[in-house]
Design a protein around this motif. Structure first.
Motif, mmCIF file in Angstrom:
data_model
loop_
_atom_site.group_PDB
_atom_site.id
_atom_site.type_symbol
_atom_site.label_atom_id
_atom_site.label_comp_id
_atom_site.label_asym_id
_atom_site.label_seq_id
_atom_site.Cartn_x
_atom_site.Cartn_y
_atom_site.Cartn_z
ATOM 1 N N LEU A 14 0.835 -1.206 0.000
ATOM 2 C CA LEU A 14 0.000 0.000 0.000
ATOM 3 C C LEU A 14 0.869 1.256 0.000
ATOM 4 O O LEU A 14 0.608 2.204 -0.743
ATOM 5 C CB LEU A 14 -0.941 0.001 1.204
ATOM 6 C CG LEU A 14 -1.827 1.237 1.366
ATOM 7 C CD1 LEU A 14 -2.744 1.406 0.164
ATOM 8 C CD2 LEU A 14 -2.631 1.139 2.648
ATOM 9 N N LYS A 15 1.912 1.266 0.823
ATOM 10 C CA LYS A 15 2.805 2.424 0.876
ATOM 11 C C LYS A 15 3.512 2.634 -0.461
ATOM 12 O O LYS A 15 3.652 3.765 -0.933
ATOM 13 C CB LYS A 15 3.833 2.262 1.997
ATOM 14 C CG LYS A 15 3.259 2.491 3.369
ATOM 15 C CD LYS A 15 4.351 2.376 4.420
ATOM 16 C CE LYS A 15 3.875 2.896 5.748
ATOM 17 N NZ LYS A 15 4.977 3.119 6.676
ATOM 18 N N ASP A 16 3.961 1.540 -1.087
ATOM 19 C CA ASP A 16 4.611 1.644 -2.403
ATOM 20 C C ASP A 16 3.642 2.195 -3.448
ATOM 21 O O ASP A 16 3.995 3.058 -4.243
ATOM 22 C CB ASP A 16 5.137 0.279 -2.857
ATOM 23 C CG ASP A 16 6.337 -0.194 -2.063
ATOM 24 O OD1 ASP A 16 6.962 0.632 -1.352
ATOM 25 O OD2 ASP A 16 6.657 -1.395 -2.160
ATOM 26 N N GLU A 17 2.430 1.686 -3.438
ATOM 27 C CA GLU A 17 1.419 2.133 -4.402
ATOM 28 C C GLU A 17 1.083 3.606 -4.181
ATOM 29 O O GLU A 17 0.981 4.383 -5.130
ATOM 30 C CB GLU A 17 0.162 1.261 -4.272
ATOM 31 C CG GLU A 17 -0.862 1.493 -5.336
ATOM 32 C CD GLU A 17 -0.430 1.033 -6.717
ATOM 33 O OE1 GLU A 17 -1.052 1.486 -7.691
ATOM 34 O OE2 GLU A 17 0.531 0.236 -6.834
ATOM 35 N N ALA A 18 0.909 3.995 -2.929
ATOM 36 C CA ALA A 18 0.606 5.397 -2.615
ATOM 37 C C ALA A 18 1.734 6.311 -3.090
ATOM 38 O O ALA A 18 1.482 7.370 -3.681
ATOM 39 C CB ALA A 18 0.371 5.560 -1.116
ATOM 40 N N LEU A 26 1.697 7.378 4.439
ATOM 41 C CA LEU A 26 0.965 6.692 5.492
ATOM 42 C C LEU A 26 1.966 6.352 6.586
ATOM 43 O O LEU A 26 2.972 5.701 6.329
ATOM 44 C CB LEU A 26 0.324 5.409 4.954
ATOM 45 C CG LEU A 26 -0.381 4.515 5.970
ATOM 46 C CD1 LEU A 26 -1.614 5.226 6.535
ATOM 47 C CD2 LEU A 26 -0.777 3.193 5.329
ATOM 48 N N ILE A 27 1.715 6.838 7.800
ATOM 49 C CA ILE A 27 2.615 6.567 8.924
ATOM 50 C C ILE A 27 1.809 5.973 10.071
ATOM 51 O O ILE A 27 0.579 6.063 10.095
ATOM 52 C CB ILE A 27 3.365 7.837 9.389
ATOM 53 C CG1 ILE A 27 2.405 8.894 9.930
ATOM 54 C CG2 ILE A 27 4.214 8.398 8.249
ATOM 55 C CD1 ILE A 27 3.089 10.094 10.571
ATOM 56 N N TRP A 28 2.515 5.370 11.003
ATOM 57 C CA TRP A 28 1.878 4.810 12.191
ATOM 58 C C TRP A 28 2.553 5.387 13.423
ATOM 59 O O TRP A 28 3.776 5.342 13.557
ATOM 60 C CB TRP A 28 1.991 3.300 12.222
ATOM 61 C CG TRP A 28 1.265 2.686 13.374
ATOM 62 C CD1 TRP A 28 -0.069 2.407 13.440
ATOM 63 C CD2 TRP A 28 1.808 2.297 14.636
ATOM 64 N NE1 TRP A 28 -0.384 1.861 14.658
ATOM 65 C CE2 TRP A 28 0.760 1.777 15.421
ATOM 66 C CE3 TRP A 28 3.086 2.336 15.187
ATOM 67 C CZ2 TRP A 28 0.939 1.313 16.714
ATOM 68 C CZ3 TRP A 28 3.266 1.863 16.470
ATOM 69 C CH2 TRP A 28 2.200 1.358 17.220
ATOM 70 N N ILE A 29 1.757 5.952 14.314
ATOM 71 C CA ILE A 29 2.251 6.523 15.568
ATOM 72 C C ILE A 29 1.545 5.790 16.699
ATOM 73 O O ILE A 29 0.326 5.600 16.665
ATOM 74 C CB ILE A 29 1.969 8.043 15.632
ATOM 75 C CG1 ILE A 29 2.714 8.744 14.493
ATOM 76 C CG2 ILE A 29 2.371 8.610 16.991
ATOM 77 C CD1 ILE A 29 2.399 10.200 14.348
ATOM 78 N N ARG A 30 2.316 5.379 17.676
ATOM 79 C CA ARG A 30 1.776 4.559 18.766
ATOM 80 C C ARG A 30 0.514 5.151 19.396
ATOM 81 O O ARG A 30 -0.476 4.465 19.596
ATOM 82 C CB ARG A 30 2.849 4.349 19.837
ATOM 83 C CG ARG A 30 2.428 3.417 20.951
ATOM 84 C CD ARG A 30 3.528 3.256 21.963
ATOM 85 N NE ARG A 30 4.764 2.907 21.301
ATOM 86 C CZ ARG A 30 5.422 1.774 21.496
ATOM 87 N NH1 ARG A 30 4.978 0.905 22.357
ATOM 88 N NH2 ARG A 30 6.535 1.516 20.852
ATOM 89 N N LEU A 31 0.533 6.431 19.700
ATOM 90 C CA LEU A 31 -0.605 7.049 20.368
ATOM 91 C C LEU A 31 -1.808 7.274 19.460
ATOM 92 O O LEU A 31 -2.947 7.213 19.903
ATOM 93 C CB LEU A 31 -0.192 8.385 20.989
ATOM 94 C CG LEU A 31 0.852 8.321 22.097
ATOM 95 C CD1 LEU A 31 1.262 9.721 22.523
ATOM 96 C CD2 LEU A 31 0.324 7.530 23.278
#
Length: 99
Positions: A14-18, A26-31
């Motif tokens: 998905l990240k490659d396609e985006a 697209l990132i992921w943050i714990r909180l």
């Protein structure tokens, strides 16, 4: 022709396609979980986190595999070359992580 990805590659695909379509990252943050098109500060924090994690993995590879290989074969051209290159990469990642 559409790019084919390995089955199960999920978010990486998905990240490659985006990225190929110019979409926001697209990132992921714990909180906060996943964020699409995050603000500059969130993107920078995420990038620093990932670089720090990669630096730790890289250092473990050097100390756990490459350094023992170099100690066992100090005159080996390959090991001298890889040590020099990996030390340079480690230094660069360290500068990025600490900047």
């Amino acid at each position: 022709m559409a790019r084919r990805t390995r089955p199960g590659s999920g978010l990486a695909a998905l990240k490659d396609e985006a990225a190929s379509k110019g979409w926001p990252p697209l990132i992921w943050i714990r909180l906060d979980g996943y964020q699409l098109g995050a603000e500059r500060a969130a993107l920078e924090a995420y990038e620093r986190q990932v670089v720090g994690e990669k630096l730790t993995q890289f250092r473990r590879f050097i100390t756990g595999t490459v350094a023992p290989h170099a100690a066992a074969h100090p005159n080996d051209k390959w090991v001298r070359h890889i040590v020099a290159q990996l030390n340079s990469i480690e230094s660069t990642l360290d500068l990025i992580a600490s900047a």
